[in-house]
Write a protein that holds these residues in place. Sequence first.
Motif, PDB file in Angstrom:
ATOM      1  N   GLY A  12      82.685  26.061  99.366  1.00  0.00           N
ATOM      2  CA  GLY A  12      81.939  25.671  98.171  1.00  0.00           C
ATOM      3  C   GLY A  12      82.794  24.920  97.172  1.00  0.00           C
ATOM      4  O   GLY A  12      82.325  24.003  96.497  1.00  0.00           O
ATOM      5  N   ALA A  13      84.055  25.283  97.071  1.00  0.00           N
ATOM      6  CA  ALA A  13      84.960  24.595  96.145  1.00  0.00           C
ATOM      7  C   ALA A  13      85.212  23.150  96.587  1.00  0.00           C
ATOM      8  O   ALA A  13      85.500  22.295  95.752  1.00  0.00           O
ATOM      9  CB  ALA A  13      86.276  25.351  96.051  1.00  0.00           C
ATOM     10  N   LEU A  14      85.102  22.889  97.866  1.00  0.00           N
ATOM     11  CA  LEU A  14      85.284  21.520  98.346  1.00  0.00           C
ATOM     12  C   LEU A  14      84.178  20.587  97.844  1.00  0.00           C
ATOM     13  O   LEU A  14      84.378  19.386  97.739  1.00  0.00           O
ATOM     14  CB  LEU A  14      85.313  21.489  99.877  1.00  0.00           C
ATOM     15  CG  LEU A  14      86.497  22.184 100.550  1.00  0.00           C
ATOM     16  CD1 LEU A  14      86.289  22.208 102.060  1.00  0.00           C
ATOM     17  CD2 LEU A  14      87.787  21.478 100.201  1.00  0.00           C
ATOM     18  N   PHE A  15      83.008  21.156  97.532  1.00  0.00           N
ATOM     19  CA  PHE A  15      81.860  20.346  97.127  1.00  0.00           C
ATOM     20  C   PHE A  15      81.668  20.313  95.613  1.00  0.00           C
ATOM     21  O   PHE A  15      80.605  19.934  95.134  1.00  0.00           O
ATOM     22  CB  PHE A  15      80.591  20.871  97.786  1.00  0.00           C
ATOM     23  CG  PHE A  15      80.596  20.739  99.280  1.00  0.00           C
ATOM     24  CD1 PHE A  15      80.545  19.497  99.869  1.00  0.00           C
ATOM     25  CD2 PHE A  15      80.643  21.857 100.081  1.00  0.00           C
ATOM     26  CE1 PHE A  15      80.550  19.366 101.244  1.00  0.00           C
ATOM     27  CE2 PHE A  15      80.640  21.740 101.448  1.00  0.00           C
ATOM     28  CZ  PHE A  15      80.598  20.486 102.037  1.00  0.00           C
ATOM     29  N   LEU A  16      82.660  20.716  94.830  1.00  0.00           N
ATOM     30  CA  LEU A  16      82.505  20.724  93.377  1.00  0.00           C
ATOM     31  C   LEU A  16      82.274  19.328  92.806  1.00  0.00           C
ATOM     32  O   LEU A  16      81.554  19.164  91.829  1.00  0.00           O
ATOM     33  CB  LEU A  16      83.724  21.356  92.715  1.00  0.00           C
ATOM     34  CG  LEU A  16      83.805  22.874  92.798  1.00  0.00           C
ATOM     35  CD1 LEU A  16      85.094  23.365  92.192  1.00  0.00           C
ATOM     36  CD2 LEU A  16      82.620  23.514  92.131  1.00  0.00           C
ATOM     37  N   SER A  17      82.858  18.331  93.411  1.00  0.00           N
ATOM     38  CA  SER A  17      82.677  16.978  92.892  1.00  0.00           C
ATOM     39  C   SER A  17      81.511  16.252  93.572  1.00  0.00           C
ATOM     40  O   SER A  17      81.124  15.173  93.134  1.00  0.00           O
ATOM     41  CB  SER A  17      83.962  16.170  93.074  1.00  0.00           C
ATOM     42  OG  SER A  17      84.273  16.048  94.444  1.00  0.00           O
ATOM     43  N   GLN A  18      80.953  16.837  94.628  1.00  0.00           N
ATOM     44  CA  GLN A  18      79.856  16.206  95.368  1.00  0.00           C
ATOM     45  C   GLN A  18      78.703  17.201  95.490  1.00  0.00           C
ATOM     46  O   GLN A  18      78.498  17.823  96.530  1.00  0.00           O
ATOM     47  CB  GLN A  18      80.337  15.782  96.751  1.00  0.00           C
ATOM     48  CG  GLN A  18      81.492  14.832  96.719  1.00  0.00           C
ATOM     49  CD  GLN A  18      82.108  14.669  98.093  1.00  0.00           C
ATOM     50  OE1 GLN A  18      81.815  15.422  99.009  1.00  0.00           O
ATOM     51  NE2 GLN A  18      82.976  13.678  98.226  1.00  0.00           N
ATOM     52  N   PHE A  19      77.933  17.342  94.402  1.00  0.00           N
ATOM     53  CA  PHE A  19      76.885  18.356  94.377  1.00  0.00           C
ATOM     54  C   PHE A  19      75.801  18.110  95.418  1.00  0.00           C
ATOM     55  O   PHE A  19      75.357  19.027  96.098  1.00  0.00           O
ATOM     56  CB  PHE A  19      76.239  18.421  92.985  1.00  0.00           C
ATOM     57  CG  PHE A  19      77.138  19.000  91.944  1.00  0.00           C
ATOM     58  CD1 PHE A  19      77.481  20.334  91.982  1.00  0.00           C
ATOM     59  CD2 PHE A  19      77.630  18.214  90.930  1.00  0.00           C
ATOM     60  CE1 PHE A  19      78.301  20.886  91.029  1.00  0.00           C
ATOM     61  CE2 PHE A  19      78.461  18.753  89.970  1.00  0.00           C
ATOM     62  CZ  PHE A  19      78.799  20.084  90.017  1.00  0.00           C
ATOM     63  N   ARG A  20      75.370  16.874  95.549  1.00  0.00           N
ATOM     64  CA  ARG A  20      74.272  16.563  96.464  1.00  0.00           C
ATOM     65  C   ARG A  20      74.658  16.888  97.908  1.00  0.00           C
ATOM     66  O   ARG A  20      73.880  17.500  98.640  1.00  0.00           O
ATOM     67  CB  ARG A  20      73.882  15.105  96.332  1.00  0.00           C
ATOM     68  CG  ARG A  20      72.672  14.761  97.168  1.00  0.00           C
ATOM     69  CD  ARG A  20      72.150  13.402  96.864  1.00  0.00           C
ATOM     70  NE  ARG A  20      71.591  13.438  95.502  1.00  0.00           N
ATOM     71  CZ  ARG A  20      71.163  12.393  94.848  1.00  0.00           C
ATOM     72  NH1 ARG A  20      71.245  11.211  95.397  1.00  0.00           N
ATOM     73  NH2 ARG A  20      70.658  12.506  93.660  1.00  0.00           N
ATOM     74  N   LEU A  21      75.854  16.504  98.310  1.00  0.00           N
ATOM     75  CA  LEU A  21      76.305  16.819  99.665  1.00  0.00           C
ATOM     76  C   LEU A  21      76.438  18.328  99.843  1.00  0.00           C
ATOM     77  O   LEU A  21      76.102  18.870 100.901  1.00  0.00           O
ATOM     78  CB  LEU A  21      77.643  16.129  99.953  1.00  0.00           C
ATOM     79  CG  LEU A  21      78.248  16.381 101.328  1.00  0.00           C
ATOM     80  CD1 LEU A  21      77.325  15.855 102.418  1.00  0.00           C
ATOM     81  CD2 LEU A  21      79.614  15.745 101.423  1.00  0.00           C
ATOM     82  N   GLY A  22      76.889  19.013  98.813  1.00  0.00           N
ATOM     83  CA  GLY A  22      77.006  20.472  98.885  1.00  0.00           C
ATOM     84  C   GLY A  22      75.662  21.140  99.095  1.00  0.00           C
ATOM     85  O   GLY A  22      75.527  22.078  99.892  1.00  0.00           O
ATOM     86  N   PHE A  23      74.617  20.668  98.382  1.00  0.00           N
ATOM     87  CA  PHE A  23      73.286  21.226  98.568  1.00  0.00           C
ATOM     88  C   PHE A  23      72.740  20.924  99.950  1.00  0.00           C
ATOM     89  O   PHE A  23      72.053  21.748 100.552  1.00  0.00           O
ATOM     90  CB  PHE A  23      72.330  20.697  97.495  1.00  0.00           C
ATOM     91  CG  PHE A  23      72.441  21.423  96.187  1.00  0.00           C
ATOM     92  CD1 PHE A  23      72.108  22.760  96.085  1.00  0.00           C
ATOM     93  CD2 PHE A  23      72.889  20.760  95.059  1.00  0.00           C
ATOM     94  CE1 PHE A  23      72.206  23.431  94.890  1.00  0.00           C
ATOM     95  CE2 PHE A  23      73.000  21.417  93.853  1.00  0.00           C
ATOM     96  CZ  PHE A  23      72.652  22.761  93.768  1.00  0.00           C
TER      97      PHE A  23
END
Length: 70
Positions: A12-23
């Motif tokens: 989850g920390a890897l996606f802190l700057s890329q919210f859309r990809l994280g979702f």
Amino acid sequence: MALGNNGFNVIGALFLSQFRLGFIVFGIFTFAGVLIATLIVHEPSNLDETSTKKKEKFSLKNVKLIFPSW
């Protein structure tokens, strides 16, 4: 459980700057998890079973039993 508690915090920390990809990734994990859970936990149907339990009648006396009497 140990992998989920610690490992997915790092993912989850890897996606802190890329919210859309994280979702999107979270949605894929959730969809796959739901499919796996429904395949593992498969219960037989009980539509043809009959109940032998009699239904109790509703009365205000039964409602009174919910609350403690002091």
